[in-house]
Design an enzyme around this catalytic site. Structure first.
Site, PDB file in Angstrom:
ATOM      1  N   ASN A 109       0.835  -1.216   0.000  1.00  0.00           N
ATOM      2  CA  ASN A 109       0.000   0.000   0.000  1.00  0.00           C
ATOM      3  C   ASN A 109       0.859   1.251   0.000  1.00  0.00           C
ATOM      4  OD1 ASN A 109       0.771  -0.655   2.650  1.00  0.00           O
ATOM      5  ND2 ASN A 109      -1.002   0.385   3.549  1.00  0.00           N
ATOM      6  N   HIS A 194      -6.314  -8.224   5.289  1.00  0.00           N
ATOM      7  CA  HIS A 194      -6.723  -7.260   6.317  1.00  0.00           C
ATOM      8  C   HIS A 194      -8.222  -7.483   6.519  1.00  0.00           C
ATOM      9  CE1 HIS A 194      -6.824  -2.981   8.001  1.00  0.00           C
ATOM     10  NE2 HIS A 194      -8.095  -3.306   7.883  1.00  0.00           N
ATOM     11  N   ASN A 293      -4.860   0.364  13.433  1.00  0.00           N
ATOM     12  CA  ASN A 293      -5.944  -0.435  12.875  1.00  0.00           C
ATOM     13  C   ASN A 293      -5.422  -1.825  12.523  1.00  0.00           C
ATOM     14  OD1 ASN A 293      -8.487  -1.078  11.934  1.00  0.00           O
ATOM     15  ND2 ASN A 293      -8.170  -0.180   9.908  1.00  0.00           N
ATOM     16  N   ASP A 320       3.732  -5.024  12.063  1.00  0.00           N
ATOM     17  CA  ASP A 320       2.894  -4.045  11.358  1.00  0.00           C
ATOM     18  C   ASP A 320       3.520  -2.658  11.493  1.00  0.00           C
ATOM     19  OD1 ASP A 320       0.898  -2.880   9.887  1.00  0.00           O
ATOM     20  OD2 ASP A 320      -0.641  -3.017  11.426  1.00  0.00           O
ATOM     21  N   HIS A 324       4.800   7.128  10.573  1.00  0.00           N
ATOM     22  CA  HIS A 324       4.088   8.350  10.188  1.00  0.00           C
ATOM     23  C   HIS A 324       4.918   9.545  10.611  1.00  0.00           C
ATOM     24  CE1 HIS A 324       0.299   6.611   8.833  1.00  0.00           C
ATOM     25  NE2 HIS A 324       0.307   5.815   9.882  1.00  0.00           N
ATOM     26  N   GLY A 339      -1.678   3.709  12.950  1.00  0.00           N
ATOM     27  CA  GLY A 339      -0.404   3.033  12.751  1.00  0.00           C
ATOM     28  C   GLY A 339       0.690   3.471  13.697  1.00  0.00           C
TER      29      GLY A 339
END
Length: 457
Positions: A109, A194, A293, A320, A324, A339
């Site tokens: 992504n 997911h 998430n 995961d 950011h 995140g």
């Protein structure tokens, strides 16, 4: 389907680790050893004090330290291409090496999405120049991760995609997932899902429960995850396909996976350190570093995840790792992106919160942290003669404060920031080369002309 792992070439390791506590749960090895590495391969394992340093470049005094097979993280976000301000291949894999990881698998992504062979090849080539540890890249299931049209899965598999995922969003259309599983029969490769029902999660910002009600925040119910797992397990069973469930977070989800596996569905799943150690109670602070998430859920959910890890329902640990920028995260909780980072803190957080209190045993933690590649067909790293050197050297007694000395990652959004933890990775050897060396442990160089040296931070 053969996964392509890419990393830059490093000098082949040539070293002797003396009197170190070797722990390889799969091999049944747990005890003091000398470990000789020559030309990037484990040349010999022997009782302590019995190996001659010979022509090795350096000797490491390992007494009081542990040596584990290198960890494998099957779920990271390296933000390349598109958001190199948050992370790039070099910084992300450097963070991985600092956490003891010898291999990572990156999600697609990005911007642009890894949904065609050209983008995948470009990433593999860049990783061959920049990546500190080997990286495998998953490709998207649907074009642009929009859920409407399948990618050219056969072509992507031929280019060495690690698997297929629309991580960040679910494959909401059941028919589209069924088609992807049918293509899986042609090209191989696990579908990593997911699991979230958007109609149930809506605009939720945290777990739906007593804490969300108290804070007045829209909640994400645990059934938004578990009901999708149930649906997709049925489709996979019908098609005879293979699924891997990403970042499991809820008790109902553990039960759903266990039922599916008992029914013969080829399904594996992973869990993150933050879901194993934190709960929605931590969100009371409204610190955006606790926003992810799937969200942090209840203590009941956390205990179910631990039991799932212990029982084997959950196959592996995955961070995961989701960097950011500070500007994005330092906003009101509802507006902040989902995140958190996790590569540099995964082992220490789990060792501190689960092993030291006696919740799980150290061999189990090491086994689950080295198992991340298994769902994708990668053999776990092994401490055995003639094996490629993939291991980490750890000081279990070292106490440190997360973030106090900064991070190897470009981003600082760690949910463990400011916490004191135990267990420090001192060195990581990946693909036969030294990928990371913590700056404050003792090394004695083998050359007679050089004295014993202590590297200071």
């Amino acid at each position: 389907m053969r996964m392509r792992l890419s990393s830059r070439s490093g000098a082949a390791a040539s070293l002797l680790v003396k009197s170190v506590r070797l722990l390889d749960p799969r091999a049944g090895v747990d005890g003091p050893h000398d470990v000789l590495v020559q030309e990037g391969r484990i040349a010999e394992l022997a009782p302590p004090g019995t190996l001659d340093q010979g022509e090795v470049t350096e000797v490491i005094e390992g007494e009081g330290l542990h040596l584990f097979p290198g960890f494998v993280d099957p779920h990271v976000h390296l933000r390349t291409p598109g958001r190199e301000d948050e992370e790039d291949l070099e910084s992300g894999t450097r963070a991985a090496a600092a956490g003891g990881f010898c291999c990572v698998l990156a999600m697609p992504n990005t911007d642009p999405v890894v949904d065609n062979a050209a983008v995948l090849r470009s990433l593999q080539q860049r990783a061959g120049i920049e990546a500190v540890v080997p990286v495998g890249f998953l490709a998207a299931i649907t074009t642009g991760q929009a859920g409407a049209k399948l990618t050219e899965m056969v072509e992507l598999a031929a280019e060495g995609a690690a698997g297929f995922s629309d991580d960040g969003v679910p494959v909401a259309d059941a028919r589209r997932l069924q088609q992807a599983l049918q293509y899986q029969r042609l090209c191989g490769g696990v579908l990593a899902l997911h699991e979230e029902d958007p109609a149930l999660s809506g605009q939720g910002a945290m777990h739906e429960g007593a804490v969300s009600a108290l804070l007045g925040l829209a909640g994400i119910p645990s059934i938004s995850e578990s009901t999708m797992i149930e649906r997709d397990a049925q489709i996979a069973r019908y098609e005879g396909g293979q699924l891997h469930v990403l970042h499991l977070s809820a008790a109902e989800s553990v039960e759903a996976v266990a039922r599916a596996k008992a029914a013969g569905v080829k399904m594996t799943c992973e869990v993150t350190p933050h879901h194993l150690t934190l709960t929605d109670e931590d969100v009371r602070s409204l610190d955006p570093r606790f926003k992810m998430n799937p969200p942090l859920r209840s203590e009941r959910d956390r205990q179910a995840l631990i039991e799932g890890l212990r029982s084997g329902t959950i196959a592996c640990v995955a961070t995961d790792h989701a960097p950011h920028s500070r500007e994005e995260k330092e906003t009101p909780f509802e507006q902040a992106p989902m995140g958190v980072t996790g590569l540099e803190t995964a082992f220490a957080a789990l060792y501190t919160n689960l092993v030291l209190p006696g919740v799980i045993a150290l061999p189990l933690l090491v086994e689950r942290m080295t198992a991340g590649g298994i769902p994708y067909g990668l053999a776990p790293p092994a401490l055995a003669p003639d094996a490629r050197a993939n291991f980490c050297l750890v000081d279990l007694d070292a106490t440190w404060t997360v973030g106090e000395a900064g991070y190897e990652s470009r981003s600082e959004n760690s949910c463990f920031a400011g916490r004191q933890v135990r267990g420090r990775v001192l060195m990581t050897v990946a693909a036969g080369a030294v990928a990371y060396r913590e700056r404050a442990f003792s090394i004695r160089l083998a050359q007679d002309s050089l004295p014993t040296m202590r590297l200071e931070a």
